[in-house]
Structure formats: C-alpha cells, structure tokens
Design a protein around this motif. Structure first.
Motif, short mmCIF file in Angstrom:
data_model
loop_
_atom_site.label_atom_id
_atom_site.label_comp_id
_atom_site.label_asym_id
_atom_site.label_seq_id
_atom_site.Cartn_x
_atom_site.Cartn_y
_atom_site.Cartn_z
N ALA A 23 0.84 -1.21 0.00
CA ALA A 23 0.00 0.00 0.00
C ALA A 23 0.88 1.26 0.00
CB ALA A 23 -0.92 -0.01 1.21
N TYR A 24 1.96 1.21 0.76
CA TYR A 24 2.90 2.34 0.82
C TYR A 24 3.52 2.57 -0.55
CZ TYR A 24 6.97 5.00 2.57
OH TYR A 24 7.94 5.95 2.79
N MET A 25 3.93 1.50 -1.21
CA MET A 25 4.56 1.62 -2.53
C MET A 25 3.54 2.05 -3.58
SD MET A 25 7.61 1.00 -1.75
CE MET A 25 8.27 1.08 -3.40
N ASP A 26 2.32 1.55 -3.47
CA ASP A 26 1.27 1.95 -4.42
C ASP A 26 0.97 3.45 -4.33
OD1 ASP A 26 1.06 -0.63 -5.33
OD2 ASP A 26 -0.72 -1.12 -4.15
N ALA A 27 1.09 4.00 -3.13
CA ALA A 27 0.86 5.44 -2.94
C ALA A 27 2.03 6.25 -3.49
CB ALA A 27 0.63 5.75 -1.47
N LEU A 28 3.25 5.73 -3.34
CA LEU A 28 4.44 6.46 -3.78
C LEU A 28 4.60 6.47 -5.29
CD1 LEU A 28 7.11 5.50 -1.12
CD2 LEU A 28 6.44 7.82 -1.77
N TYR A 29 4.17 5.40 -5.96
CA TYR A 29 4.40 5.31 -7.40
C TYR A 29 3.83 6.51 -8.16
CZ TYR A 29 3.99 4.03 -12.25
OH TYR A 29 4.04 4.06 -13.62
N PRO A 30 2.52 6.81 -8.05
CA PRO A 30 2.00 7.95 -8.82
C PRO A 30 2.60 9.28 -8.39
CG PRO A 30 0.33 7.12 -7.30
CD PRO A 30 1.44 6.14 -7.29
N MET A 31 2.96 9.40 -7.12
CA MET A 31 3.58 10.64 -6.65
C MET A 31 4.94 10.84 -7.32
SD MET A 31 2.72 10.35 -2.57
CE MET A 31 3.96 11.58 -2.18
N THR A 32 5.74 9.80 -7.37
CA THR A 32 7.07 9.95 -7.96
C THR A 32 6.98 10.18 -9.46
OG1 THR A 32 7.27 7.53 -8.15
CG2 THR A 32 8.24 8.58 -6.20
N VAL A 33 6.09 9.49 -10.14
CA VAL A 33 5.94 9.67 -11.59
C VAL A 33 5.50 11.10 -11.90
CG1 VAL A 33 4.55 9.02 -13.60
CG2 VAL A 33 5.55 7.25 -12.14
N ASN A 34 4.56 11.61 -11.13
CA ASN A 34 4.11 12.98 -11.32
C ASN A 34 5.26 13.96 -11.10
OD1 ASN A 34 1.77 14.91 -11.66
ND2 ASN A 34 2.50 15.55 -9.65
N THR A 35 6.08 13.69 -10.09
CA THR A 35 7.22 14.56 -9.81
C THR A 35 8.25 14.50 -10.92
OG1 THR A 35 6.93 14.30 -7.42
CG2 THR A 35 9.09 15.01 -8.18
N ILE A 36 8.56 13.30 -11.39
CA ILE A 36 9.57 13.14 -12.44
C ILE A 36 9.15 13.86 -13.72
CG2 ILE A 36 10.69 11.44 -13.96
CD1 ILE A 36 10.44 9.45 -11.56
#
Length: 286
Positions: A23-36
């Motif tokens: 769940a932690y990784m699923d939340a981080l994935y879209p955040m990091t992609v949006n940031t990149i």
C-alpha cells in the motif's frame, strides 16, 4: 522542501525496507511519476533517486541467504510502468552540457541500469520497443535516449543468447552512430559500444569489425569525451580478442599497427588532459 522529503523517503527504504508494504509503494508510485514528469529538475532527480535506492536495496537482498531478509520485489512489480517514464526522461538531456553534469537524463539512465541489474531479463521486452522506435528518429534527443537506454540494459539480463542476438542486430546502427552529426549521440554510442565490447564481445558480428574499427579511428580524433570512450572500446576489444567476432582471427599486425599509430596521435593531443583522454590512450596502448 519536496526534494528533502524524497531524500527522507529514500532513507526510509534504505534503513527500514522490511517495514514497507505494498500500500505504501502503491501510494508512492503515482507521486514519484508525477514529480519526475512535472516538477523542477532537482526535485525530479530526488524522486528518481528513490527508485534507484530501492533497486540497490533489493539487489543486495538477492545476494542474502537469510529467511529474515525477505525481498518483496517491489521493483519488479513497478518496473513495467515506471520504465516508460524513465525512458522518456532520458530525452531531457542538457544540450549545452559537456557530458559530466548530473542532469535529469543521467539520473534516469543510472536508475535504468540499476533496474536492469535488479530485475534482469524482465526489463528487455519493456525497453526494446522504445529503442527500436527512436534510434533512427530525426530528433537527436530521441536517438541519444534510445542508444543510452540500450547501453544501460546490457549488464543485468542473464539470457546471453537473447542479448547476443539483440546486440548482433544492433551493431550496424551503432557503428553508423559513432559518426552521427550530434556530439551527444556519438558520446552515448561510444560508451554503449564499449559496454558491448566488455560484456558481449562474442556477439559482435565479424562483418561489422572493419566498419567498427574504421569509425573508431575517426572517433579518436573527435572531442575528448568521445575519443576517450573510443579508446576504451579498443581496450576492451583487445582484451576480448578471442571472443570478438565469434573467435575468428581479426587482430592482425596491420590492424594493430594502424591502431597504435592513431592512439599515439591521441597521446600528443593538446586537449589530452580533458576527460582523462591521454590516460585512456596510454592504458589502451599498454
């Protein structure tokens, strides 16, 4: 503040991997992609660094024979989606850079190499369509990104037959790209060919050897960053001479003499201190 936050998240992965969950990784994935894709470069590089850190942790865990050190393979799950973002990020090169700056493209390239080392053969089929679709594009950024992507997946996959076939098919284009009109493309190509010579020498088709050597001689007279990598290619080819071209004899006295002559010219270049060019030439001569 956002860059610092990603640094903290990276430290959490590094120090407390076993406490992560999907769940932690699923939340981080879209955040990091949006940031990149949308944030400023410094923050975006830290978002990429998060994934690079995860790769390093999981790579080390593959080497550990310990029931308590479980590898949850988060990278393998994220790779098919994340890799597409990273491939496009390779196209964000610093046009005026000298090749040494740590820009967004370099951060993405390093992350791709770590992903390749971590997930191994799984990465190949997700990256090759991008390479095939962009390596001959008119836009130099896309050509450079495609060649960089190829170079960064050479070390990791374990299916030597598959990688050997891919390398053999790619050599013609890579040989031609050594004399591309764009300095960034030539630089990435020389590095990629040096990796091929180091890791997959036996996959270099014998019919490509003479065109390769001819273009390497031209590359030795190019800008220092290209010429130094051309020296490295020759160095690896000489070390792996029994493997190159399927083991067929190729390093004749005539070829050796020609290379020694051109390398001796490199040693005398006025710009030999740049990019350790003179040192690379001396090492190759030895």
């Amino acid at each position: 503040m956002r860059a610092a936050a990603y640094q903290c998240v990276g430290r959490v992965v590094e120090l407390h991997y076993k406490h992560l969950n999907q769940a932690y990784m699923d939340a981080l994935y879209p955040m990091t992609v949006n940031t990149i894709t949308k944030d400023n470069e410094e923050v975006a590089k830290q978002a990429i660094e998060f994934w690079s850190t995860l790769c390093e942790v999981e790579f080390d865990l593959y080497e550990v024979d310990d029931a308590e050190s479980k590898n949850y393979e988060y990278m393998k799950k994220a790779m098919p989606h994340l890799i597409q973002t990273l491939l496009v990020t390779l196209e964000k090169q610093d046009e005026d850079g000298d090749g040494d700056e740590w820009d967004l493209s370099k951060a993405a390239a390093w992350c791709i190499s770590l992903i390749s080392a971590t997930v191994k053969d799984d990465i190949v089929d997700h990256v090759m369509p991008y390479i095939s679709g962009n390596v001959q594009q008119p836009d130099w950024r896309k050509r450079d990104a495609a060649i960089s992507a190829f170079g960064n997946i050479l070390e990791g996959p374990e299916d030597d037959n598959k990688m050997g076939s891919i390398v053999a098919q790619a050599m013609g284009l890579l040989v031609a790209s050594l004399v591309d009109a764009n300095i960034h493309v030539k630089d990435s190509t020389a590095w990629t060919v040096s990796e091929i010579a180091r890791l997959h020498a036996k996959a270099i088709p014998v019919q490509q050897l003479m065109p390769l050597l001819q273009n390497l001689m031209l590359a030795l007279a190019d800008e220092p960053r290209v010429a130094s990598k051309a020296c490295t290619v020759i160095h690896h080819l000489a070390l792996e001479k029994e493997e190159v071209g399927g083991g067929q004899p190729w390093l004749t006295a005539e070829i050796m003499g020609g290379m020694m002559k051109e390398l001796s010219k490199v040693v005398e270049r006025d710009d030999g201190e740049e990019c350790n060019l003179r040192g690379c030439a001396y090492e190759t001569l030895n």
